[in-house]
Structures are given as structure tokens and as C-alpha cells.
Write a protein that holds these residues in place. Structure first.
Motif, PDB file in Angstrom:
ATOM      1  N   GLY A 167     -43.130  37.754  11.632  1.00  0.00           N
ATOM      2  CA  GLY A 167     -42.583  38.174  12.910  1.00  0.00           C
ATOM      3  C   GLY A 167     -43.448  39.233  13.551  1.00  0.00           C
ATOM      4  O   GLY A 167     -44.577  39.501  13.105  1.00  0.00           O
ATOM      5  N   PRO A 168     -42.961  39.880  14.614  1.00  0.00           N
ATOM      6  CA  PRO A 168     -43.749  40.888  15.314  1.00  0.00           C
ATOM      7  C   PRO A 168     -44.180  42.000  14.349  1.00  0.00           C
ATOM      8  O   PRO A 168     -43.378  42.480  13.541  1.00  0.00           O
ATOM      9  CB  PRO A 168     -42.789  41.417  16.377  1.00  0.00           C
ATOM     10  CG  PRO A 168     -41.800  40.316  16.566  1.00  0.00           C
ATOM     11  CD  PRO A 168     -41.656  39.659  15.242  1.00  0.00           C
ATOM     12  N   PRO A 169     -45.441  42.441  14.415  1.00  0.00           N
ATOM     13  CA  PRO A 169     -45.936  43.412  13.437  1.00  0.00           C
ATOM     14  C   PRO A 169     -45.456  44.832  13.687  1.00  0.00           C
ATOM     15  O   PRO A 169     -45.322  45.276  14.838  1.00  0.00           O
ATOM     16  CB  PRO A 169     -47.462  43.316  13.585  1.00  0.00           C
ATOM     17  CG  PRO A 169     -47.670  42.833  14.978  1.00  0.00           C
ATOM     18  CD  PRO A 169     -46.510  41.938  15.284  1.00  0.00           C
ATOM     19  N   LEU A 210     -57.599  48.542  11.026  1.00  0.00           N
ATOM     20  CA  LEU A 210     -56.839  47.857   9.980  1.00  0.00           C
ATOM     21  C   LEU A 210     -56.004  46.729  10.564  1.00  0.00           C
ATOM     22  O   LEU A 210     -56.014  45.597  10.043  1.00  0.00           O
ATOM     23  CB  LEU A 210     -55.932  48.858   9.263  1.00  0.00           C
ATOM     24  CG  LEU A 210     -54.911  48.256   8.290  1.00  0.00           C
ATOM     25  CD1 LEU A 210     -55.617  47.569   7.131  1.00  0.00           C
ATOM     26  CD2 LEU A 210     -53.957  49.335   7.782  1.00  0.00           C
ATOM     27  N   MET A 211     -55.283  47.015  11.631  1.00  0.00           N
ATOM     28  CA  MET A 211     -54.415  45.996  12.210  1.00  0.00           C
ATOM     29  C   MET A 211     -55.237  44.849  12.787  1.00  0.00           C
ATOM     30  O   MET A 211     -54.837  43.680  12.688  1.00  0.00           O
ATOM     31  CB  MET A 211     -53.497  46.624  13.259  1.00  0.00           C
ATOM     32  CG  MET A 211     -52.505  47.628  12.666  1.00  0.00           C
ATOM     33  SD  MET A 211     -51.409  46.914  11.404  1.00  0.00           S
ATOM     34  CE  MET A 211     -50.132  46.185  12.448  1.00  0.00           C
ATOM     35  N   HIS A 222     -53.654  41.588  14.004  1.00  0.00           N
ATOM     36  CA  HIS A 222     -52.633  42.100  14.913  1.00  0.00           C
ATOM     37  C   HIS A 222     -53.291  42.943  16.013  1.00  0.00           C
ATOM     38  O   HIS A 222     -53.806  44.024  15.740  1.00  0.00           O
ATOM     39  CB  HIS A 222     -51.618  42.946  14.152  1.00  0.00           C
ATOM     40  CG  HIS A 222     -51.037  42.263  12.958  1.00  0.00           C
ATOM     41  ND1 HIS A 222     -50.405  41.043  13.032  1.00  0.00           N
ATOM     42  CD2 HIS A 222     -51.010  42.628  11.638  1.00  0.00           C
ATOM     43  CE1 HIS A 222     -50.002  40.679  11.823  1.00  0.00           C
ATOM     44  NE2 HIS A 222     -50.360  41.624  10.968  1.00  0.00           N
ATOM     45  N   ARG A 223     -53.253  42.444  17.242  1.00  0.00           N
ATOM     46  CA  ARG A 223     -53.847  43.196  18.350  1.00  0.00           C
ATOM     47  C   ARG A 223     -52.856  44.199  18.956  1.00  0.00           C
ATOM     48  O   ARG A 223     -53.241  45.271  19.392  1.00  0.00           O
ATOM     49  CB  ARG A 223     -54.324  42.230  19.438  1.00  0.00           C
ATOM     50  CG  ARG A 223     -55.197  42.884  20.509  1.00  0.00           C
ATOM     51  CD  ARG A 223     -55.363  42.012  21.730  1.00  0.00           C
ATOM     52  NE  ARG A 223     -54.123  41.859  22.475  1.00  0.00           N
ATOM     53  CZ  ARG A 223     -53.673  42.773  23.343  1.00  0.00           C
ATOM     54  NH1 ARG A 223     -54.340  43.894  23.553  1.00  0.00           N
ATOM     55  NH2 ARG A 223     -52.536  42.566  23.988  1.00  0.00           N
ATOM     56  N   ARG A 224     -51.564  43.818  18.963  1.00  0.00           N
ATOM     57  CA  ARG A 224     -50.531  44.685  19.538  1.00  0.00           C
ATOM     58  C   ARG A 224     -49.412  44.787  18.510  1.00  0.00           C
ATOM     59  O   ARG A 224     -48.998  43.775  17.918  1.00  0.00           O
ATOM     60  CB  ARG A 224     -50.035  44.104  20.860  1.00  0.00           C
ATOM     61  CG  ARG A 224     -49.039  44.980  21.614  1.00  0.00           C
ATOM     62  CD  ARG A 224     -48.857  44.430  23.027  1.00  0.00           C
ATOM     63  NE  ARG A 224     -47.741  45.042  23.718  1.00  0.00           N
ATOM     64  CZ  ARG A 224     -47.783  46.212  24.345  1.00  0.00           C
ATOM     65  NH1 ARG A 224     -48.917  46.907  24.348  1.00  0.00           N
ATOM     66  NH2 ARG A 224     -46.728  46.700  24.963  1.00  0.00           N
ATOM     67  N   PHE A 225     -48.883  45.988  18.307  1.00  0.00           N
ATOM     68  CA  PHE A 225     -47.943  46.202  17.205  1.00  0.00           C
ATOM     69  C   PHE A 225     -47.104  47.436  17.463  1.00  0.00           C
ATOM     70  O   PHE A 225     -47.448  48.289  18.282  1.00  0.00           O
ATOM     71  CB  PHE A 225     -48.705  46.354  15.885  1.00  0.00           C
ATOM     72  CG  PHE A 225     -49.880  47.311  15.966  1.00  0.00           C
ATOM     73  CD1 PHE A 225     -49.728  48.653  15.707  1.00  0.00           C
ATOM     74  CD2 PHE A 225     -51.144  46.840  16.327  1.00  0.00           C
ATOM     75  CE1 PHE A 225     -50.806  49.541  15.796  1.00  0.00           C
ATOM     76  CE2 PHE A 225     -52.230  47.707  16.415  1.00  0.00           C
ATOM     77  CZ  PHE A 225     -52.056  49.054  16.146  1.00  0.00           C
ATOM     78  N   ALA A 226     -45.996  47.522  16.758  1.00  0.00           N
ATOM     79  CA  ALA A 226     -45.147  48.718  16.771  1.00  0.00           C
ATOM     80  C   ALA A 226     -45.629  49.671  15.686  1.00  0.00           C
ATOM     81  O   ALA A 226     -46.228  49.258  14.691  1.00  0.00           O
ATOM     82  CB  ALA A 226     -43.693  48.331  16.532  1.00  0.00           C
TER      83      ALA A 226
END
Length: 289
Positions: free
Chosen positions: A25-27, A89-90, A95-99
Motif C-alpha cells: 500500500g501507500p509507503p 533510501l526511499m 518510493h518517490r512520494r511517501f508519508a
């Protein structure tokens, strides 16, 4: 711990990080504080992983991640440098966009990450604390009495000698602490606080906080920059935050237009003490509740 999570070491341009990641799911990126390692999240991460891809690194200088070379400005442990590690790291993990969720010193890395890389942070959550510059501007007698360690840790050499002479006494290791933390989490933390290189790097984190990190915060405020993403502030009701700052959200409002938050009935280490309540609050925020 971390059943069905992957544990690996990731080589980045300026650091090598130990990291666990799992879920789908969303990172969401979880950043620990002092003197913990990423294992502090072991009770919370699986709950979030039911809905999100969860990434838990040891920050540069902490745990089993690499230690930076010393510099006069302590820039190797500046929150800008640690935040840049997190972007790398992301990206490595796809993961380009994350919380981002930060606790204690990890909150300062989360703050700098969102300030320096706003296009990559979708949501931001702080567990306690206010921006470093705001904290130091309010460093009155009460702050000095409760958080005197900030200034002791900022001194050269003496803190290392004091801590490493008896890490168990300094960090309060006890059977009760082992139970509260959980055996594997405690063992990881115990190894970290007994490692001279890790202790030195953790102190460099505080030295950076009193200098270069404060300068970065001041430059942002002077330029009128603020957080662009939805921001959640959660703080422990049984720690020092309310005694120090009274209205914590009022301090954050100039920095964040989309702001919400409340206290949780916990001591300082929310992820270890109230994991279910913390996870519920984070999921409600991340999932638009």
C-alpha cells in the motif's frame, strides 16, 4: 519481531543503512529517536503494514547504520544530511512520494525532510517535540531543568566519557525496561548504547542540533517557508512536553497550515508503550480519517 518484513543493508551515496520494510500500500517511513534503533517500531509497524508499505531504518549514526566522519560543524549528523539519506533510501526502494512519521530526534529529521523535499512528502507526523529553533528560543529555566542533557550532549568529549563509563547507569537499564521494550528490541538498543562509535554519533546529532540544524530552521523562517503537507502532532501526556510548551499546537501553527494533533496517555516512547493507540491515530490520519 517484524514477521514478514525484509531486513537488509542498503548502500547509499553518503551512508549505509540497516533497514526493515514490509507490507503493501501507500509507503510510510518511520524514523526513531535517541537512543533507540528502528526496532522501537516493532509493535506499531505490523499494524500499519496491514494498509501501508512500512519502511523502518536505523538513522545514520544510530544502531547498525554507518557513522559519518567528524567535521567542525557536525554536519555529518545534521538533520539535512540524515533527511537526504531518507530520500535516497526511499528512492532505492521504489518510493518517490511517501508519508513520514518521526519520534524524538527522528522528528527533526522528518521536519527537515519535509522542508527540504516537500514534493516527496505526502503526510507528516511528529511524536512530541517542536522544531529545534523553536525549542532553543524557549530554553528557559524550566527547559534547562528538564532537558539539560541537550546542552551537556553539546559539549566536546566529556559526554562520551560520562556515558561510556557506565552506559547501564546512564540509560537506566533495568528488568522493568526490558519488559516494557520487549526482549529483542531491548537487545538491539542495549548493543547500540554500549558501542562507542554509536554513542559518539548520537552525541554529534545533538551537537548539530545546537548549531547547523538551528541555522537551517532560522533560514527557513526568514524565507517564510513552511510545511506543505497535512501534519499531525501527537505528544505523550506523561512526559515533559505540556509542562515545557503548554499549547504545543500553537507553536506548530506558523509552520503548518494543515495541522491537527492531540496527546496520548503515554510516557516518552509512544511506539513501545501505546502501540495500538498510536497506530490507530496514524492510520486515521494517513487514510484521511
Amino acid at each position: 519481531m517484524f514477521e514478514e518484513f525484509t531486513l537488509e543493508r542498503v548502500e547509499l551515496p553518503d551512508a549505509t543503512l540497516r533497514v526493515r520494510h514490509g507490507g503493501s500500500g501507500p509507503p510510510v517511513l518511520l524514523l526513531h529517536g535517541h537512543p533507540r534503533t528502528h526496532t522501537t517500531w516493532y509493535r506499531v509497524a505490523p499494524l500499519l503494514a496491514e494498509h501501508h508499505t512500512v519502511v523502518c531504518p536505523d538513522l545514520r549514526g544510530y544502531g547498525q547504520s554507518s557513522k559519518p566522519a567528524d567535521t567542525d560543524d557536525h554536519g555529518g549528523m545534521a538533520k539535512r544530511a540524515l533527511a537526504d539519506d531518507m530520500v535516497a533510501l526511499m528512492a532505492h526502494l521504489g518510493h518517490r512520494r511517501f508519508a513520514v512519521v518521526g519520534h524524538d530526534r527522528g522528528s527533526y529529521v522528518a521536519f527537515r525532510l519535509a522542508m527540504d523535499h516537500p514534493e516527496q512528502v505526502s503526510h507528516l507526523a511528529f511524536l512530541g517535540l517542536v522544531p529545534i529553533g523553536e525549542a532553543l528560543e524557549r530554553a528557559n529555566e524550566r527547559f534547562a531543568r528538564l532537558w539539560w542533557h541537550w546542552f551537556f550532549f553539546g559539549q566536546p568529549k566529556k559526554p562520551e566519557r560520562a556515558i561510556l563509563a557506565d552506559p547501564d547507569a546512564w540509560y537506566g537499564n533495568s528488568p522493568e525496561k526490558r519488559v516494557q521494550m520487549g526482549a529483542e528490541n531491548y537487545a538491539d538498543y542495549y548493543a547500540a548504547v554500549h558501542d562507542p562509535a554509536t554513542v559518539h554519533a548520537m552525541l554529534e546529532d545533538y551537537r548539530a542540533g545546537l548549531g547547523i540544524d538551528r541555522e537551517h530552521d532560522a533560514a527557513d523562517r526568514e524565507a517564510g517557508r513552511s510545511l506543505r503537507c497535512p501534519t499531525l502532532v501527537l505528544w505523550p501526556l506523561f512526559d515533559d512536553e505540556e509542562e515545557l510548551y503548554a499549547d504545543i499546537l500553537s507553536i506548530w501553527r506558523p509552520w503548518a497550515a494543515d495541522l491537527r494533533g492531540h496527546g496520548l496517555r503515554s510516557g516518552h516512547h509512544l511506539a513501545e508503550e501505546v502501540p495500538e493507540e498510536l497506530a490507530a491515530a496514524l492510520l486515521g490520519f494517513l487514510n484521511g480519517g
